[in-house]
Design a protein around this motif. Structure first.
Motif, PDB file in Angstrom:
ATOM      1  N   ASN A 169       0.691  -1.125  -0.081  1.00 32.21           N
ATOM      2  CA  ASN A 169      -0.201   0.113  -0.041  1.00 32.21           C
ATOM      3  C   ASN A 169       0.925   1.035  -0.067  1.00 32.21           C
ATOM      4  OD1 ASN A 169      -2.533  -1.580   0.105  1.00 32.21           O
ATOM      5  ND2 ASN A 169      -2.249  -1.607   2.278  1.00 32.21           N
ATOM      6  N   ILE A 170       0.245   2.226  -0.463  1.00 34.06           N
ATOM      7  CA  ILE A 170       0.967   3.662  -0.408  1.00 34.06           C
ATOM      8  C   ILE A 170       1.030   3.944   1.258  1.00 34.06           C
ATOM      9  CG2 ILE A 170       0.782   6.233  -0.879  1.00 34.06           C
ATOM     10  CD1 ILE A 170      -0.656   5.316  -3.313  1.00 34.06           C
ATOM     11  N   ALA A 171       2.499   4.127   1.532  1.00 30.60           N
ATOM     12  CA  ALA A 171       2.588   4.577   3.057  1.00 30.60           C
ATOM     13  C   ALA A 171       3.782   5.746   3.083  1.00 30.60           C
ATOM     14  CB  ALA A 171       3.115   3.428   3.744  1.00 30.60           C
ATOM     15  N   GLY A 172       3.506   6.532   3.992  1.00 32.51           N
ATOM     16  CA  GLY A 172       4.682   7.619   4.441  1.00 32.51           C
ATOM     17  C   GLY A 172       5.996   7.044   4.583  1.00 32.51           C
ATOM     18  N   TYR A 173       7.176   7.462   4.050  1.00 24.59           N
ATOM     19  CA  TYR A 173       8.328   7.104   4.462  1.00 24.59           C
ATOM     20  C   TYR A 173       9.245   8.309   4.924  1.00 24.59           C
ATOM     21  CZ  TYR A 173       7.822   2.383   2.061  1.00 24.59           C
ATOM     22  OH  TYR A 173       7.442   0.961   1.971  1.00 24.59           O
ATOM     23  N   ASN A 174       9.652   8.300   6.113  1.00 26.37           N
ATOM     24  CA  ASN A 174      10.029   9.639   6.670  1.00 26.37           C
ATOM     25  C   ASN A 174      11.408   9.908   6.139  1.00 26.37           C
ATOM     26  OD1 ASN A 174       7.664   9.765   8.453  1.00 26.37           O
ATOM     27  ND2 ASN A 174       8.740   8.505  10.075  1.00 26.37           N
ATOM     28  N   ASN A 175      11.747  11.152   6.140  1.00 19.88           N
ATOM     29  CA  ASN A 175      12.827  11.817   5.668  1.00 19.88           C
ATOM     30  C   ASN A 175      13.881  11.236   6.779  1.00 19.88           C
ATOM     31  OD1 ASN A 175      14.929  13.392   4.253  1.00 19.88           O
ATOM     32  ND2 ASN A 175      14.647  14.549   6.289  1.00 19.88           N
ATOM     33  N   ASN A 176      15.253  10.757   6.162  1.00 20.14           N
ATOM     34  CA  ASN A 176      16.517  10.418   6.859  1.00 20.14           C
ATOM     35  C   ASN A 176      16.033   8.968   7.879  1.00 20.14           C
ATOM     36  OD1 ASN A 176      19.116  10.914   6.992  1.00 20.14           O
ATOM     37  ND2 ASN A 176      18.784  12.308   8.927  1.00 20.14           N
ATOM     38  N   GLU A 178      15.623   4.936   7.868  1.00 17.18           N
ATOM     39  CA  GLU A 178      15.118   3.777   7.057  1.00 17.18           C
ATOM     40  C   GLU A 178      14.277   2.796   7.469  1.00 17.18           C
ATOM     41  OE1 GLU A 178      18.464  -0.053   6.217  1.00 17.18           O
ATOM     42  OE2 GLU A 178      19.042   1.202   7.947  1.00 17.18           O
ATOM     43  N   THR A 179      13.641   2.580   6.585  1.00 11.63           N
ATOM     44  CA  THR A 179      12.123   1.809   6.841  1.00 11.63           C
ATOM     45  C   THR A 179      12.396   0.362   6.041  1.00 11.63           C
ATOM     46  OG1 THR A 179      10.989   4.006   6.444  1.00 11.63           O
ATOM     47  CG2 THR A 179       9.711   1.709   6.331  1.00 11.63           C
ATOM     48  N   ILE A 180      11.857  -0.625   6.924  1.00 12.60           N
ATOM     49  CA  ILE A 180      12.008  -2.160   6.377  1.00 12.60           C
ATOM     50  C   ILE A 180      10.521  -2.115   5.395  1.00 12.60           C
ATOM     51  CG2 ILE A 180      11.684  -4.232   6.852  1.00 12.60           C
ATOM     52  CD1 ILE A 180      14.424  -3.298   7.737  1.00 12.60           C
ATOM     53  N   LEU A 181      10.781  -2.643   4.371  1.00 10.33           N
ATOM     54  CA  LEU A 181       9.657  -2.885   3.394  1.00 10.33           C
ATOM     55  C   LEU A 181       8.779  -3.943   3.973  1.00 10.33           C
ATOM     56  CD1 LEU A 181      11.284  -2.204  -0.164  1.00 10.33           C
ATOM     57  CD2 LEU A 181      10.496  -0.588   1.592  1.00 10.33           C
ATOM     58  N   SER A 182       7.517  -3.671   4.176  1.00  9.04           N
ATOM     59  CA  SER A 182       6.846  -4.706   4.784  1.00  9.04           C
ATOM     60  C   SER A 182       5.379  -4.351   4.500  1.00  9.04           C
ATOM     61  CB  SER A 182       6.928  -4.820   6.372  1.00  9.04           C
ATOM     62  OG  SER A 182       6.732  -3.873   7.095  1.00  9.04           O
ATOM     63  N   GLY A 183       4.323  -5.237   4.949  1.00  5.68           N
ATOM     64  CA  GLY A 183       2.948  -4.927   4.842  1.00  5.68           C
ATOM     65  C   GLY A 183       2.393  -4.879   3.629  1.00  5.68           C
ATOM     66  N   PHE A 184       2.734  -5.880   2.731  1.00  4.48           N
ATOM     67  CA  PHE A 184       2.199  -6.159   1.449  1.00  4.48           C
ATOM     68  C   PHE A 184       0.833  -6.792   1.302  1.00  4.48           C
ATOM     69  CE2 PHE A 184       6.822  -5.976   1.249  1.00  4.48           C
ATOM     70  CZ  PHE A 184       7.182  -5.284  -0.072  1.00  4.48           C
ATOM     71  N   ALA A 185      -0.162  -5.860   0.815  1.00  2.00           N
ATOM     72  CA  ALA A 185      -1.471  -6.139   0.834  1.00  2.00           C
ATOM     73  C   ALA A 185      -1.928  -6.985  -0.103  1.00  2.00           C
ATOM     74  CB  ALA A 185      -2.412  -4.942   0.876  1.00  2.00           C
ATOM     75  N   SER A 186      -1.411  -6.679  -1.357  1.00  2.00           N
ATOM     76  CA  SER A 186      -1.692  -7.552  -2.568  1.00  2.00           C
ATOM     77  C   SER A 186      -0.656  -8.418  -3.074  1.00  2.00           C
ATOM     78  CB  SER A 186      -2.073  -6.381  -3.843  1.00  2.00           C
ATOM     79  OG  SER A 186      -2.158  -7.108  -4.943  1.00  2.00           O
ATOM     80  N   PHE A 274      14.124  -6.376   2.624  1.00  3.04           N
ATOM     81  CA  PHE A 274      14.617  -5.147   1.726  1.00  3.04           C
ATOM     82  C   PHE A 274      14.164  -4.033   2.658  1.00  3.04           C
ATOM     83  CE2 PHE A 274      13.814  -7.904  -1.483  1.00  3.04           C
ATOM     84  CZ  PHE A 274      15.170  -7.772  -2.313  1.00  3.04           C
ATOM     85  N   SER A 275      15.153  -2.823   2.668  1.00  2.14           N
ATOM     86  CA  SER A 275      14.661  -1.473   3.367  1.00  2.14           C
ATOM     87  C   SER A 275      14.998  -0.463   2.292  1.00  2.14           C
ATOM     88  CB  SER A 275      15.633  -1.395   4.666  1.00  2.14           C
ATOM     89  OG  SER A 275      17.062  -1.083   4.344  1.00  2.14           O
ATOM     90  N   PHE A 276      14.429   0.578   2.706  1.00  2.00           N
ATOM     91  CA  PHE A 276      14.810   1.806   2.064  1.00  2.00           C
ATOM     92  C   PHE A 276      15.024   3.178   2.828  1.00  2.00           C
ATOM     93  CE2 PHE A 276      12.733   5.743  -0.051  1.00  2.00           C
ATOM     94  CZ  PHE A 276      13.545   5.830  -1.466  1.00  2.00           C
ATOM     95  N   PHE A 277      15.950   3.894   2.552  1.00  2.00           N
ATOM     96  CA  PHE A 277      16.434   5.110   3.172  1.00  2.00           C
ATOM     97  C   PHE A 277      16.460   6.257   2.421  1.00  2.00           C
ATOM     98  CE2 PHE A 277      19.708   8.049   4.527  1.00  2.00           C
ATOM     99  CZ  PHE A 277      19.385   8.204   5.760  1.00  2.00           C
ATOM    100  N   GLN A 278      15.715   7.527   2.421  1.00  2.00           N
ATOM    101  CA  GLN A 278      15.791   8.454   1.702  1.00  2.00           C
ATOM    102  C   GLN A 278      15.899   9.971   2.452  1.00  2.00           C
ATOM    103  OE1 GLN A 278      13.525  11.247   1.358  1.00  2.00           O
ATOM    104  NE2 GLN A 278      11.863  10.607   3.067  1.00  2.00           N
ATOM    105  N   VAL A 279      16.562  10.759   1.586  1.00  2.00           N
ATOM    106  CA  VAL A 279      16.938  12.133   2.449  1.00  2.00           C
ATOM    107  C   VAL A 279      16.310  12.891   1.160  1.00  2.00           C
ATOM    108  CG1 VAL A 279      18.642  13.909   3.212  1.00  2.00           C
ATOM    109  CG2 VAL A 279      19.073  11.349   3.452  1.00  2.00           C
TER     110      VAL A 279
END
Length: 296
Positions: A169-176, A178-186, A274-279
């Motif tokens: 689902n579309i989710a908010g990924y906070n600045n700076n 690291e977020t683990i990619l999880s919660g796949f609804a489909s 997997f994880s994602f990190f963004q600035v």
């Protein structure tokens, strides 16, 4: 004179009878004792029935003739001709074993009927199966799976159709952060049931070479940004395995996407996530999607 002739006649009859009988007794091949019967020459009196003769030595003839075997009063088994077949059977759930060199080589279980071969089986004309193919512990492989050698270990089933496609689902990924990619609804498919939609962790059901394609769709942001740094991390068994750096933009009111591909060799039960990190200076709305499948 008449008396002498009668005497000679009787004597000749007795001699003839003696000569007729004694050769039979002297060359008899049947020796009967209280505890044994010997048929033929040089028989062993310690054996209850000893037949020493070339060629056919015994014949059981009649309608369905059979021979039974007892241990005291317990009926153990039999050999019988029934119709067009020779039947070798056991009673009271006793096994039927075939021995060579004082060792069991082949066994038919008296209770289950299962067959155990203690040595390899050479089937020059092939093997025909009418039931399911089973591995150790009577496990039946899923349809389409193959029985794979494990070297010196016991062969095991492998499902050759291993792979998944999952969309989050579309989710908010906070600045700076690291977020683990999880919660796949489909989930479009999950062959081999290796992908956990809740945790986002893939567990390899079988060893082999796997490929993973990860895509992150970045939504429109209130303020346009460009050349924002980001990092995608791939973890194997909980430890970072590979890191990929990207720059992304959300200029002109349009979202962007980041996409990467990994190929990795996995053993059975190895895990990947997997994880994602963004600035970018702001929280981003992102929809992740992952496709993974076994290549070799």
């Amino acid at each position: 004179m008449i008396s002498i002739l009668k005497f000679k006649s009787k004597l000749m009859k007795k001699l003839f009878f003696i000569l007729l009988i004694f050769p039979i007794i002297g060359y008899s091949q049947v020796n009967t004792l209280p505890n044994s019967i010997g048929i033929g020459q040089n028989t062993n009196t310690a054996v209850p029935l000893h037949i020493n003769k070339p060629g056919e030595v015994a014949r059981f003839q009649g309608a369905s003739p059979y021979v039974t075997f007892y241990d005291a009063l317990n009926f153990k088994g039999y050999i019988q001709v029934i119709g067009d077949h020779l039947e070798i059977g056991s009673k009271n759930n006793h096994n039927i074993d075939f021995y060579t060199n004082n060792l069991p080589q082949f066994r038919i279980d008296g209770t289950s009927g299962q067959i155990t071969a203690f040595q390899k089986i050479n089937a020059n004309n092939g093997i025909r199966l009418s039931g399911p193919l089973q591995a150790e512990n009577e496990s039946v492989g899923p349809a389409g799976s193959v029985l794979v050698s494990r070297g010196n270990a016991t062969p095991a089933w492998e499902d050759q159709k291993v792979g998944f496609e999952a969309n989050g689902n579309i989710a908010g990924y906070n600045n700076n952060t690291e977020t683990i990619l999880s919660g796949f609804a489909s989930v479009s498919f999950n062959f081999g049931n290796g992908f956990n939609t809740s945790s986002g962790v893939f567990t390899a059901p079988t060893p082999g070479v796997y490929t993973f394609n990860l895509k992150l769709d970045i939504g429109i942001t209130p303020s346009e940004t460009s050349l924002n740094p980001s990092i995608i991390r791939m973890f194997k068994n909980g430890s970072q395995w590979k890191t990929t750096h990207y720059l992304f933009s959300t200029d002109n009111g349009y979202g962007n996407n980041i996409e990467t591909k990994y190929i990795i060799n996995l053993n059975q039960n190895d895990t990947v996530h997997f994880s994602f990190f963004q600035v970018s200076g702001a929280s981003l709305n992102i929809r992740p999607s992952i496709i993974g499948f076994k290549v070799l």
